[in-house]
Design a protein around this motif. Structure first.
Motif, short mmCIF file in Angstrom:
data_model
loop_
_atom_site.label_atom_id
_atom_site.label_comp_id
_atom_site.label_asym_id
_atom_site.label_seq_id
_atom_site.Cartn_x
_atom_site.Cartn_y
_atom_site.Cartn_z
N GLU A 58 8.95 -9.84 3.26
CA GLU A 58 7.95 -8.72 2.90
C GLU A 58 8.54 -7.73 3.82
O GLU A 58 7.98 -6.45 3.49
N TYR B 79 0.96 -8.19 8.14
CA TYR B 79 0.59 -7.86 6.73
C TYR B 79 -0.55 -6.80 6.67
O TYR B 79 -0.96 -6.56 5.54
N ASP C 286 0.12 -3.91 4.29
CA ASP C 286 -0.23 -4.32 3.08
C ASP C 286 -1.67 -4.04 2.53
O ASP C 286 -2.13 -3.54 1.53
N MET D 42 -2.23 -0.24 2.42
CA MET D 42 -1.59 0.45 1.17
C MET D 42 -2.32 -0.12 -0.10
O MET D 42 -2.74 0.68 -1.05
N GLU D 43 -2.77 -1.30 -0.01
CA GLU D 43 -3.24 -2.01 -1.28
C GLU D 43 -4.84 -1.99 -1.42
O GLU D 43 -5.49 -2.14 -2.33
N GLN D 44 -5.69 -1.73 -0.29
CA GLN D 44 -6.95 -1.79 -0.05
C GLN D 44 -7.54 -0.51 0.39
O GLN D 44 -8.47 -0.05 -0.20
N PRO E 222 -6.49 2.91 -1.64
CA PRO E 222 -6.72 3.12 -3.12
C PRO E 222 -8.57 3.41 -2.99
O PRO E 222 -9.17 4.05 -3.78
N SER F 251 -8.15 -2.10 6.95
CA SER F 251 -6.78 -2.33 7.02
C SER F 251 -6.66 -3.52 8.20
O SER F 251 -5.57 -3.74 8.44
#
Length: 383
Positions: free
Chosen positions: A263, A272, A275, A278-280, A283, A306
């Motif tokens: 990763e 992580y 991640d 950026m992903e939760q 958005p 986060s």
């Protein structure tokens, strides 16, 4: 009978901090037993923390000025949540109360400070709990007892009776700084220092290395009389050792090397959390926030956090609300003259909070933070 009741009430009030420390440690143990052995959470810890919250609130009821900051934060919370769909669900109200708890705790003991004798008894209880939990850590490691592990799965780590790795990280960071402030020049001469450091390493949480490295720097800068040349040499040796350890963990061996390969290095360092951000987190902000939320925050489900402390503060409170929350937190904690060692300790904890989560909303962490404050006060007043 009335005389004995009054005496018990007075003693309880004088030793409230030590009593709370014991209660919170026991509640952690009960929670961990419920999760690891029974397969579900116990409600007892929740009742304990709610009872403590009630005690603090009633204790501050007539201290009108002290309640201004919590009330302002409550207003900010309400404004931010109004602009979200399902903003006032039970989970968010509970999370709000958790974020306010450390501020209530700090403010309460700012108004009702403990005396020198009570502080000494608090420190004795704290050291006893550290030793007890350390025994569970090593017993768990030797016999591979799941109850005392830091993590589910294969990742190495034993944290005794502390329920989460985040709690144990902050507790052992406080413990390391506590013994540094207590022992000063004798920091590296006491068996308790090495015992706590060993426990910190066995928890398996990498952010504790920040506290370990910082304690060595503070020890060398503030408590040891070295020449300038000697300081430079020792600084170089420590930095080289840190670089070697980091290279070993992230590029040669273990789970963090695997994460780096799959990763990337940032994911390995942040476990992580990048991640998640950026992903939760991002958005959720883009899809749900209006201009008011950017100022005052707003969150409708905890899964979008986060897990990085300061970022989550601004997610919950917004830009203006987050700054006000952090300012209130800092002013509630630093109510005394802080020297160079204290500044370095706070900066080190700040770096840990930036890289990890569950600091501001963890009631158990709050009581240990209060112990660190009392040690800083003890150092300031009595030495």
């Amino acid at each position: 009978m009335a005389m004995w009741t009054t005496r018990i009430q007075e003693k309880s009030k004088q030793h409230l901090m030590a009593i709370m420390l014991l209660l919170f440690f026991v509640s952690e143990a009960i929670s961990k037993y419920g999760i690891r052995v029974e397969g579900g959470k116990s409600d007892i810890p929740r009742y304990i923390k709610f009872a403590v919250y009630i005690v603090l609130t009633f204790g501050l009821w007539r201290k009108t000025k002290s309640l201004i900051a919590p009330l302002v934060l409550a207003v900010i919370f309400c404004v931010g949540q109004i602009f979200l769909a399902n903003g006032f669900n039970q989970e968010m109200v509970v999370s709000f109360s958790k974020l306010l708890f450390p501020i209530f705790l700090l403010i309460y003991f700012n108004h009702y400070p403990i005396g020198e004798n009570e502080r000494k008894s608090l420190f004795q209880v704290f050291e006893a709990l550290l030793i007890l939990n350390g025994v569970f850590i090593f017993v768990g490691f030797i016999w591979e007892i799941p109850m005392f592990r830091s993590y589910f799965g294969e990742r190495f780590g034993y944290n005794g009776l502390f329920i989460t790795s985040a709690t144990s990280s902050y507790v052992y960071a406080v413990a390391i700084f506590y013994f540094l402030l207590k022992l000063k020049r004798d920091f590296l001469k006491s068996w308790k220092t090495y015992f706590v450091i060993a426990c910190a390493i066995f928890t398996g949480t990498k952010i504790l290395y920040i506290a370990l490295i910082a304690s060595l720097f503070i020890y060398l800068i503030c408590f040891v009389n070295f020449s300038k040349q000697q300081r430079k040499l020792i600084f170089f040796v420590i930095m080289a050792a840190c670089a070697a350890i980091a290279y070993f963990f992230f590029f040669e061996f273990g789970i963090f090397n695997q994460i780096r390969q799959n990763e990337g290095l940032l994911s390995a360092i942040l476990s992580y959390r990048d991640d998640l951000f950026m992903e939760q987190t991002l958005p959720f902000i883009k899809e749900n926030w209006s201009w008011a939320n950017y100022l005052f925050g707003g969150i409708s489900e905890l899964s979008v956090r986060s897990q990085m402390g300061f970022i989550d503060v601004f997610l919950f409170w917004g830009i203006l609300g987050g700054l006000y929350y952090l300012f209130t937190f800092y002013k509630s904690f630093v109510t005394f003259h802080i020297d160079k060692s204290g500044i370095y300790i706070i900066l080190s904890l700040g770096l840990m909070v930036f890289l990890a989560g569950n600091f501001f909303e963890n009631a158990s962490v709050a009581i240990y933070l209060l112990i660190l404050k009392e040690k800083l006060l003890d150092k300031t007043v009595f030495y």
